[in-house]
Design a protein around this motif. Sequence first.
Motif, PDB file in Angstrom:
ATOM      1  N   SER A   1       0.830  -1.196   0.000  1.00 36.04           N
ATOM      2  CA  SER A   1       0.000   0.000   0.000  1.00 36.04           C
ATOM      3  C   SER A   1       0.872   1.255   0.000  1.00 36.04           C
ATOM      4  N   GLY A   2       0.566   2.171  -0.941  1.00 36.58           N
ATOM      5  CA  GLY A   2       1.337   3.405  -1.042  1.00 36.58           C
ATOM      6  C   GLY A   2       2.445   3.354  -2.069  1.00 36.58           C
ATOM      7  N   HIS A   3       2.811   2.138  -2.512  1.00 35.35           N
ATOM      8  CA  HIS A   3       3.842   1.997  -3.546  1.00 35.35           C
ATOM      9  C   HIS A   3       3.215   2.195  -4.922  1.00 35.35           C
ATOM     10  N   LYS A   4       3.932   2.939  -5.776  1.00 35.24           N
ATOM     11  CA  LYS A   4       3.387   3.270  -7.090  1.00 35.24           C
ATOM     12  C   LYS A   4       4.122   2.585  -8.224  1.00 35.24           C
ATOM     13  N   SER A   5       5.179   1.854  -7.911  1.00 33.43           N
ATOM     14  CA  SER A   5       5.990   1.205  -8.952  1.00 33.43           C
ATOM     15  C   SER A   5       5.968  -0.301  -8.761  1.00 33.43           C
ATOM     16  N   VAL A   6       5.848  -1.007  -9.876  1.00 37.68           N
ATOM     17  CA  VAL A   6       5.911  -2.461  -9.875  1.00 37.68           C
ATOM     18  C   VAL A   6       6.901  -2.902 -10.951  1.00 37.68           C
ATOM     19  N   SER A   7       7.765  -3.830 -10.575  1.00 37.81           N
ATOM     20  CA  SER A   7       8.710  -4.415 -11.529  1.00 37.81           C
ATOM     21  C   SER A   7       8.511  -5.914 -11.566  1.00 37.81           C
ATOM     22  N   TRP A   8       8.753  -6.507 -12.719  1.00 38.37           N
ATOM     23  CA  TRP A   8       8.637  -7.953 -12.899  1.00 38.37           C
ATOM     24  C   TRP A   8      10.008  -8.521 -13.254  1.00 38.37           C
ATOM     25  N   TYR A   9      10.307  -9.690 -12.665  1.00 35.15           N
ATOM     26  CA  TYR A   9      11.556 -10.385 -12.914  1.00 35.15           C
ATOM     27  C   TYR A   9      11.255 -11.857 -13.158  1.00 35.15           C
ATOM     28  N   GLN A  10      12.093 -12.492 -13.999  1.00 37.81           N
ATOM     29  CA  GLN A  10      12.026 -13.932 -14.222  1.00 37.81           C
ATOM     30  C   GLN A  10      13.264 -14.574 -13.601  1.00 37.81           C
ATOM     31  N   GLN A  11      13.050 -15.598 -12.775  1.00 39.45           N
ATOM     32  CA  GLN A  11      14.172 -16.291 -12.156  1.00 39.45           C
ATOM     33  C   GLN A  11      14.130 -17.767 -12.519  1.00 39.45           C
ATOM     34  N   VAL A  12      15.030 -18.161 -13.387  1.00 33.51           N
ATOM     35  CA  VAL A  12      15.175 -19.555 -13.757  1.00 33.51           C
ATOM     36  C   VAL A  12      15.929 -20.275 -12.647  1.00 33.51           C
ATOM     37  N   LEU A  13      15.588 -21.522 -12.415  1.00 29.44           N
ATOM     38  CA  LEU A  13      16.167 -22.282 -11.316  1.00 29.44           C
ATOM     39  C   LEU A  13      17.688 -22.228 -11.348  1.00 29.44           C
ATOM     40  N   GLY A  14      18.271 -21.833 -10.218  1.00 33.25           N
ATOM     41  CA  GLY A  14      19.718 -21.803 -10.097  1.00 33.25           C
ATOM     42  C   GLY A  14      20.375 -20.536 -10.599  1.00 33.25           C
ATOM     43  N   GLN A  15      19.573 -19.561 -11.035  1.00 32.89           N
ATOM     44  CA  GLN A  15      20.127 -18.312 -11.550  1.00 32.89           C
ATOM     45  C   GLN A  15      19.550 -17.116 -10.812  1.00 32.89           C
ATOM     46  N   GLY A  16      20.143 -15.955 -11.035  1.00 30.94           N
ATOM     47  CA  GLY A  16      19.611 -14.733 -10.467  1.00 30.94           C
ATOM     48  C   GLY A  16      18.437 -14.228 -11.290  1.00 30.94           C
ATOM     49  N   PRO A  17      17.567 -13.415 -10.700  1.00 26.23           N
ATOM     50  CA  PRO A  17      16.415 -12.867 -11.431  1.00 26.23           C
ATOM     51  C   PRO A  17      16.855 -11.999 -12.609  1.00 26.23           C
ATOM     52  N   GLN A  18      16.048 -12.012 -13.678  1.00 23.73           N
ATOM     53  CA  GLN A  18      16.286 -11.147 -14.834  1.00 23.73           C
ATOM     54  C   GLN A  18      15.116 -10.182 -14.983  1.00 23.73           C
TER      55      GLN A  18
END
Lengths: 114, 111
Positions: free
Chosen positions: A27-44
């Motif tokens: 609540s109160g946050h105006k930004s949303v980001s999406w990331y994809q994380q494949v098993l064993g890796q960092g989010p992209q």
Amino acid sequence: DAGVTQSPTHLIKTRGQHVTLRCSPISGHKSVSWYQQVLGQGPQFIFQYYEKEERGRGNFPDRFSARQFPNYSSELNVNALLLGDSALYLCASSFGGSTSYEQYFGPGTRLTVT
Amino acid sequence: TQLLEQSPQFLSIQEGENLTVYCNSSSVFSSLQWYRQEPGEGPVLLVTVVTGGEVKKLKRLTFQFGDARKDSSLHITAAQPGDTGLYLCAGVTGGGNKLTFGTGTQLKVEL
């Protein structure tokens, strides 16, 4: 206070199908980001939305799209699913549109494509 | 494409040992963040380092940003089982609207 929520928690889809993932920011946050994380890796990084406008896009094909609603919740859509789309999809919310604002991540949606 | 390589990829140690995780890139970042992620959860921010050469301490964790702002390290003193998790570094680019995550270091601390 509720943190970032994502739905569904898990889902299984077949190649060629379409999927919609949902995210509700803090609540109160105006930004949303999406990331994809494949098993064993960092989010992209996939997308960032701030005040309902796209502010950034990662190196993903046009099969990936997103939008942000007036209440700042967001949807990530993926068309024509491929086996390689199997991953944990993370949503992060922040107060502002810059990463100078701390990003808070949700628990993710685990997508399996068969 | 900006890449952040972390080493080691996996680390299994005994309680009480010390360890260091490295995060290296050929790119310069305006700042660098470290996260810890536990199974079934999203990453949680531990620290942000901004200035080249900066050192920050968080209890038993010490974070350092390289002088050229291309690399960083995380040192854990006297590791505990509660430190187990996936440690991720993430670089912030100019304009700062996205994070570039590293490849991750999976740490397991056993009794």
